[in-house]
Structures are given as C-alpha cells and as structure tokens.
Design a protein around this motif. Structure first.
Motif, PDB file in Angstrom:
ATOM      1  N   MET A 361      -3.521   0.616   6.989  1.00  0.00           N
ATOM      2  CA  MET A 361      -3.680   1.320   8.259  1.00  0.00           C
ATOM      3  C   MET A 361      -2.668   0.925   9.326  1.00  0.00           C
ATOM      4  N   VAL A 362      -2.304  -0.350   9.406  1.00  0.00           N
ATOM      5  CA  VAL A 362      -1.433  -0.825  10.481  1.00  0.00           C
ATOM      6  C   VAL A 362      -0.432  -1.840   9.939  1.00  0.00           C
ATOM      7  N   SER A 363       0.653  -2.029  10.676  1.00  0.00           N
ATOM      8  CA  SER A 363       1.589  -3.106  10.340  1.00  0.00           C
ATOM      9  C   SER A 363       1.248  -4.315  11.196  1.00  0.00           C
ATOM     10  N   LEU A 364       1.106  -5.457  10.557  1.00  0.00           N
ATOM     11  CA  LEU A 364       0.804  -6.713  11.236  1.00  0.00           C
ATOM     12  C   LEU A 364       1.898  -7.720  10.901  1.00  0.00           C
ATOM     13  N   VAL A 365       2.301  -8.503  11.871  1.00  0.00           N
ATOM     14  CA  VAL A 365       3.397  -9.444  11.652  1.00  0.00           C
ATOM     15  C   VAL A 365       3.050 -10.459  10.575  1.00  0.00           C
ATOM     16  N   ASN A 366       1.777 -10.778  10.421  1.00  0.00           N
ATOM     17  CA  ASN A 366       1.372 -11.778   9.427  1.00  0.00           C
ATOM     18  C   ASN A 366       0.905 -11.170   8.110  1.00  0.00           C
ATOM     19  N   GLU A 368       2.001 -10.521   4.904  1.00  0.00           N
ATOM     20  CA  GLU A 368       3.076 -10.832   3.961  1.00  0.00           C
ATOM     21  C   GLU A 368       2.673 -10.452   2.538  1.00  0.00           C
ATOM     22  N   HIS A 369       1.845  -9.392   2.476  1.00  0.00           N
ATOM     23  CA  HIS A 369       1.317  -8.934   1.198  1.00  0.00           C
ATOM     24  C   HIS A 369       1.625  -7.461   0.949  1.00  0.00           C
ATOM     25  N   THR A 370       2.403  -6.842   1.841  1.00  0.00           N
ATOM     26  CA  THR A 370       2.644  -5.414   1.749  1.00  0.00           C
ATOM     27  C   THR A 370       4.080  -5.099   2.132  1.00  0.00           C
ATOM     28  N   GLU A 371       4.748  -4.299   1.314  1.00  0.00           N
ATOM     29  CA  GLU A 371       6.097  -3.862   1.667  1.00  0.00           C
ATOM     30  C   GLU A 371       6.050  -2.927   2.869  1.00  0.00           C
ATOM     31  N   TYR A 372       7.128  -2.962   3.643  1.00  0.00           N
ATOM     32  CA  TYR A 372       7.191  -2.157   4.863  1.00  0.00           C
ATOM     33  C   TYR A 372       8.639  -1.738   5.077  1.00  0.00           C
ATOM     34  N   TYR A 373       8.862  -0.430   5.098  1.00  0.00           N
ATOM     35  CA  TYR A 373      10.219   0.114   5.242  1.00  0.00           C
ATOM     36  C   TYR A 373      11.204  -0.559   4.283  1.00  0.00           C
ATOM     37  N   GLN A 374      10.764  -0.641   3.029  1.00  0.00           N
ATOM     38  CA  GLN A 374      11.575  -1.129   1.910  1.00  0.00           C
ATOM     39  C   GLN A 374      11.995  -2.588   2.065  1.00  0.00           C
ATOM     40  N   LYS A 375      11.218  -3.327   2.826  1.00  0.00           N
ATOM     41  CA  LYS A 375      11.371  -4.773   2.908  1.00  0.00           C
ATOM     42  C   LYS A 375      10.090  -5.417   2.391  1.00  0.00           C
ATOM     43  N   PRO A 376      10.163  -6.658   1.921  1.00  0.00           N
ATOM     44  CA  PRO A 376       8.967  -7.285   1.325  1.00  0.00           C
ATOM     45  C   PRO A 376       7.785  -7.393   2.272  1.00  0.00           C
ATOM     46  N   THR A 377       8.039  -7.566   3.573  1.00  0.00           N
ATOM     47  CA  THR A 377       6.951  -7.724   4.531  1.00  0.00           C
ATOM     48  C   THR A 377       7.308  -7.071   5.859  1.00  0.00           C
ATOM     49  N   ALA A 378       6.291  -6.889   6.688  1.00  0.00           N
ATOM     50  CA  ALA A 378       6.520  -6.306   8.008  1.00  0.00           C
ATOM     51  C   ALA A 378       7.372  -7.217   8.881  1.00  0.00           C
ATOM     52  N   ALA A 379       7.164  -8.509   8.792  1.00  0.00           N
ATOM     53  CA  ALA A 379       7.924  -9.452   9.624  1.00  0.00           C
ATOM     54  C   ALA A 379       9.409  -9.420   9.299  1.00  0.00           C
ATOM     55  N   ILE A 380       9.752  -9.141   8.049  1.00  0.00           N
ATOM     56  CA  ILE A 380      11.161  -9.019   7.674  1.00  0.00           C
ATOM     57  C   ILE A 380      11.723  -7.673   8.126  1.00  0.00           C
ATOM     58  N   ASP A 533       3.819 -17.321  18.661  1.00  0.00           N
ATOM     59  CA  ASP A 533       4.871 -17.140  17.664  1.00  0.00           C
ATOM     60  C   ASP A 533       4.275 -17.100  16.263  1.00  0.00           C
ATOM     61  N   TYR A 534       4.961 -16.392  15.380  1.00  0.00           N
ATOM     62  CA  TYR A 534       4.541 -16.377  13.980  1.00  0.00           C
ATOM     63  C   TYR A 534       5.692 -16.829  13.094  1.00  0.00           C
ATOM     64  N   THR A 535       5.408 -17.766  12.225  1.00  0.00           N
ATOM     65  CA  THR A 535       6.405 -18.269  11.283  1.00  0.00           C
ATOM     66  C   THR A 535       6.245 -17.539   9.956  1.00  0.00           C
ATOM     67  N   TYR A 536       7.332 -16.931   9.501  1.00  0.00           N
ATOM     68  CA  TYR A 536       7.266 -16.137   8.280  1.00  0.00           C
ATOM     69  C   TYR A 536       8.366 -16.563   7.305  1.00  0.00           C
ATOM     70  N   VAL A 537       8.308 -16.000   6.110  1.00  0.00           N
ATOM     71  CA  VAL A 537       9.291 -16.314   5.068  1.00  0.00           C
ATOM     72  C   VAL A 537      10.217 -15.113   4.897  1.00  0.00           C
ATOM     73  N   ARG A 546       9.062 -15.127  14.377  1.00  0.00           N
ATOM     74  CA  ARG A 546       8.990 -13.934  15.217  1.00  0.00           C
ATOM     75  C   ARG A 546       8.260 -14.329  16.498  1.00  0.00           C
ATOM     76  N   ALA A 547       9.022 -14.387  17.577  1.00  0.00           N
ATOM     77  CA  ALA A 547       8.483 -14.906  18.832  1.00  0.00           C
ATOM     78  C   ALA A 547       7.439 -13.962  19.441  1.00  0.00           C
ATOM     79  N   LYS A 548       6.352 -14.539  19.902  1.00  0.00           N
ATOM     80  CA  LYS A 548       5.314 -13.838  20.660  1.00  0.00           C
ATOM     81  C   LYS A 548       4.907 -12.533  19.976  1.00  0.00           C
TER      82      LYS A 548
END
Length: 595
Positions: A361-366, A368-380, A533-537, A546-548
């Motif tokens: 339903m939504v993109s969340l910065v954390n 890290e289990h779903t591809e988003y715009y052909q990237k492994p995660t939303a944060a990327i 902040d969120y720390t991602y891979v 990803r700040a704030k």
C-alpha cells in the motif's frame, strides 16, 4: 500484461463513437441539446456502449488527490516541506474551506454526469430497436451494462453531493427546458438508481470474458453498498452473501500466499480480487495531451509518486502521519512463513515489523523487504527528503519502471489501472453489517479472513491453533469481542489500511455516514509526530543513512512540522455538518435555471 488486442478493438469502436458525437463533446455550453440516437444493429449500439465506458476514463471520476485531501488519509506534500504558502488551489480541500466555485470543484460532478448522458443515449437507442433485436441476449446485456453504469454514477453522486438531493438524468434532453431540471429528494434518487442496478443484477451474467465490462458482480456490490449506507444491514448482507458464497460463479477470490504481492501492480491487473477497475494504457494514443480526459492515460502517478521519480504538481499528496504509523505498527503473525523471509538488510519482517499489507500500500523508508522503482528497497530508490515519510503506491508505476517519465510521454501520463471495487471490501462491508446487527463472531471471521491473507495476527479468541491471535486491543486493553472496540478497529484500522485511497470518495463517505468526521479530525490533530534518521543497507551492502525519514511518536529533536503544527488542525476547526456532503458546483447552478 494487459490484453492489447482487446484494447485496440476498444479503441477502434470508441473513436467511431466519439467522432459521431464530437459536436457535443466539443461544446462547453451546458444548454446544448442533443438529437435522438437510433441504431439499426447491435454492432452500432456496442460501439456506443464503448463510448459510455470511455467516459469512465476521466481522471476526475475518481479524483484521488482531492478526495484523499478531504479525508483523513492524505496531506498536501508541500506541508511536509514546511512551506508556509502551499498552492492556494489545493489548500481548501485539506482545510475544508472549499466552496462551489473552488478550483476543479465541478470536474467530478461533470464527469459522472457525462457518463450518465452517454448511457442515456445508448438506452434510448436500444429502446428504439425492433422486437427482434430486443429479444437478442446481446441486447439485454448491452442494456444491463448501460443501466448499471447510469445507476452507479447516480449512486456516487447521491453519496457525495448535496445530502443526496441530486438531479436524476433519466433521458437525453430534447430541449433546453429539459436540461434545466430540479434536484430530486434523496429517497427518489435511491429508488431510481436501485431500479437501474436491479435490472443489471437480474439480467447481466455473473462475469464477462472481457474483464473491462461491468457485470452482475458489480451490480450486487453497489446494491449491497447502497443498503449498507442506508443502514439496511440485513438487505446488504443478502447481496454480500451472494457474492461471497457464490464466488466461483462470479470468479472472485482473495489474493493469498505470495500472490498478495500482486496487489496494485501492473502484473495484478484484473486479478481475481478485482470487481471493477478502470482500464488505462499508455500503449494507445500516447501522444494525446495529459489534459484530455478521455485519453487512455491518467495523471494519478504524477500526484502521488516520489518527487525523485516524477511526482510533483500542487496536487501532490502524501500519506498522513497516522496512516503511516498504523501501517508501521501492524501485528504480524510469526507463524506465517512469509514473515520470516530475510530481507535486503539481513532481517525478517517480524524484526522490522513491516507487514505484507504495508508493503503493498505505501512506501516506507524502513521497508527493506520490497523492491521499489527497480531498486531493492525504498530507501535505496528514494531520498525521503523533506519529511516525505511515506507515499501512496496505489496509483504509481513503482513495480515496472525506475521513473514515471519512462512510462508514458511524460510523468503526467500513466497507464496504471484504477481499481474502484475489490472483493476484500465486500468482506469488510459484510463484517460491518454483522457488527451492527450484533453478530460479533461473524464480524471477526470476515475481518480475520482479510488479515490472514496478509500474514497478520488474527483478532479475538483462538479459533485455529496454527495462527497467532490477539485477544485485546493494545491501548484500551479491551477485548476485540467488545462491540465498540471492534467497531473502532474496523473503522480506523481495517478499512483504511486495507482500502487505502481506493474507490470513489470511499473514505469520505465512510466518515460522513458514521457521523464522526469532525471527531476524527479533532482526534488526529491532537497527535504530535517526530522524525528520526534511518540507517539502511545500500546496493553494495554498505550502511548509509536517510536523515529525518523515520516517523515516531518518541520525542526527538525534529518535529514532523517545524512550525509546531499538527496534521488536520484546520480540518478539525473548520469541519461541520455542512461539510458532510459536497455542495452542487457553480457550473451546474449557474446554468440550470431549476436549481
């Protein structure tokens, strides 16, 4: 993949229809009088039927940006940048200060009546045929579809505008006097559109092979919904039972297992859960202007995609903080193996508390289990700057492209289908009927059917030892078997998280008919949110930040809004019962001497 052959056939007949009535379509004068329509065969009338469906392509039929801002689901994205002066044309919808002449206020009203006008042309043409043609099964199917579309549009106009007192358009005007019609009472409108819907229900097949066509399943859904809206719960249950108990005849089935990931994706177009969806494609006539409302593209992605992926415009809408938090705090079932699959960050969904429903339903910065715009995660994929803590996925092409500009000629043109009615909603509406008639166990059963397919913990007493259950609501500690506790959960958790911004003003209609819109805005305006902040891979396996970008209620140095405001403060202040329905637009009252 969409059936291009069917679309090309549809394009040929719709062009023929639109050319035949281009004089009308090119007119902006509401006093234009149309001539009668006659057909000599069912091929001509079928081309006209395709033109009725063509009217449904208008982006303003669903109007997701305006309707989400009027509800408790969406926020003007410019607010997240702490812009003191967001565009004035969209502010009134979020603050509930709109009036009949506000920007684009008339567009949904006009779009729905345009479909009605075309349906009336077809109905009159079919009625003019000889008895031999009228005895043909195809004639009956065409009449059923025309009356279903006419009744459905009257149903939505009744549910959205002027306390249900809208204009019944039951024929093509033969004079300027017939164009100027007064409004009818709410009861008269209900009787009219139910008559249309009942004709469709009794005469249409359970489903057509051509999935773009409306059928008995949609008629049953709208009829049941109309009875629910009038608190005629047992009558509503009758239609919902028909749909659910005869799902094999209708062809409906909830997406389950790994197939839940198809929800709101291109690969999931016309899936087994779809009852009615509007069919778009940038493969057809992609050179048409994005402002042409009968092109095969829509502008919805532009209004909800990330800025970094082609989103923008004053109408750009993002997910409300409370809804973001609700998706981020769903209770997952640790016994569901889908929740223990390791994500990009080396953790499972249980550890990150990212539900399959949230991922759809939504993109969340954390997430890290779903591809988003052909990237492994939303944060990327996205930078989540300017407090864009989450975005709606429902109308974006996040599953098939790396940027919205690569879908059509520009980010303004999207071929993403728009789902209006879905099988899951039938379960939730029946659950509401059960709840309001004291059948708590049955209500829990329907709610848990939806939750189980997402791998969520179930509610209430243990029924199946292989599933995880939550007996009590965590804040109040009251059991879910308590009527008021379950009612609140259904209204403000299950329905909004399952349906999101799906449908035609569905959330606004819900808040209005429950009589708690103002209280809801007041409740939400009292909640203060913060970001951290969120720390991602990243793709190389390195840890980055990803700040704030991560929402929290825990007090941090960064409030979601630096001006100290909370969301929906203006809505809570300005909303009153005169806002339960939209008023009749000036475009109608200025040109209709009977209004």
């Amino acid at each position: 993949m969409k059936n291009l052959k069917n679309k090309l056939i549809a394009l040929i007949v719709i062009v023929g229809f639109l050319q035949s009535c281009s004089d009308y379509l090119d007119q902006t004068n509401p006093n234009e009088v149309s001539t009668d329509t006659y057909y000599s065969n069912l091929e001509q009338s079928d081309a006209s039927l395709t033109g009725v469906y063509g009217g449904m392509l208008d982006t303003f039929i669903v109007n997701p940006w305006m309707e989400s801002l009027r509800s408790d689901l969406g926020i003007i994205s410019a607010r997240r940048t702490n812009n003191p002066n967001p565009n004035a044309r969209v502010i009134p919808y979020y603050t509930h200060t709109y009036n009949p002449g506000s920007f684009n206020f008339h567009r949904q009203w006009n779009a729905l009546y345009q479909v009605i006008f075309r349906a009336n042309q077809l109905i009159e043409g079919l009625e003019s045929m000889d008895d031999t043609l009228k005895s043909n099964e195809i004639w009956t199917e065409q009449m059923g579809q025309a009356r279903l579309l006419r009744g459905m549009c009257h149903f939505y106009l009744h549910a959205i505008y002027n306390k249900g007192e809208i204009i019944i358009r039951d024929k093509v005007p033969a004079s300027t006097e017939e164009i100027s019609k007064p409004t009818s009472t709410s009861a008269e409108v209900i009787e009219f559109f139910r008559d249309d819907l009942l004709y469709a229900y009794n005469n249409l097949p359970h489903a057509f092979d051509q999935k773009t066509r409306v059928d008995k399943g949609l008629a049953a859904t709208i009829l049941g919904t109309s009875h629910l809206y009038e608190k005629e719960y047992n009558l509503a249950i009758g239609y919902f039972d028909d749909i659910i108990n005869n799902k094999s005849e209708y062809g409906y089935a909830l997406l389950t297992g790994e197939n839940v990931k198809l929800m709101y994706t291109s690969a999931g177009d016309f899936n087994s859960e779809s009852i009615f969806e509007i069919n778009y494609s940038v493969e057809l006539k992609g050179n048409e202007s994005q402002w042409y409302e009968e092109s095969f593209s829509n502008r919805n992605a532009r209004y909800s995609a990330p800025n970094s992926k082609g989103g923008g415009a004053p109408e750009h809408t993002v997910v409300a903080a409370w809804l973001t938090e609700a998706y981020s705090t769903e209770f997952l079932d640790p016994l569901d193996v889908r929740n223990t699959v390791i994500g990009h960050n080396g953790r499972d969904r249980i550890t990150d508390n990212i539900s399959l429903r949230a991922s759809s339903m939504v993109s969340l910065v954390n997430d890290e289990h779903t591809e988003y715009y052909q990237k492994p995660t939303a944060a990327i994929a996205d930078n989540f700057r300017n407090n864009k803590i989450s975005l709606f996925k429902q109308h974006t092409n996040h599953d098939i492209t790396d940027h919205e500009k690569n879908v059509g000629v520009s980010p303004w043109q999207s071929g993403k289908n728009v789902i209006i009615n879905r099988f899951a909603d039938v379960y939730l509406m029946r659950a509401e009927c059960y709840l309001e008639t004291g059948r708590i166990t049955e209500a829990l059963g329907d709610i848990n059917t939806i939750r189980e397919r997402w791998g969520l913990a179930l509610l209430g007493p243990v029924v199946n030892a292989s599933k995880t259950y939550i007996a009590n609501e965590p804040v109040s500690n009251l059991p879910y078997t308590d009527e008021n506790t379950l009612r609140r959960h259904l209204r403000h958790v299950e329905r909004p998280l399952e349906l999101n911004i799906q449908g035609i003003s569905s959330r606004n209609i819900d808040l209005r008919r429950w009589g708690n819109a103002k209280a809801r805005f007041a409740e939400l305006s009292g909640i203060k949110y913060y970001v951290t902040d969120y720390t991602y891979v990243d793709e190389a396996g390195k840890t980055k930040k990803r700040a704030k970008s991560l929402l929290t209620r825990t007090v941090t140095a960064n409030e979601l809004y630096i001006n100290g405001e909370n969301e929906f403060e203006a809505a809570a202040q300005n909303y009153n019962d005169t806002r339960d329905y939209l008023p009749i637009p000036l475009s109608e009252s200025d040109n209709n001497t009977s209004i």
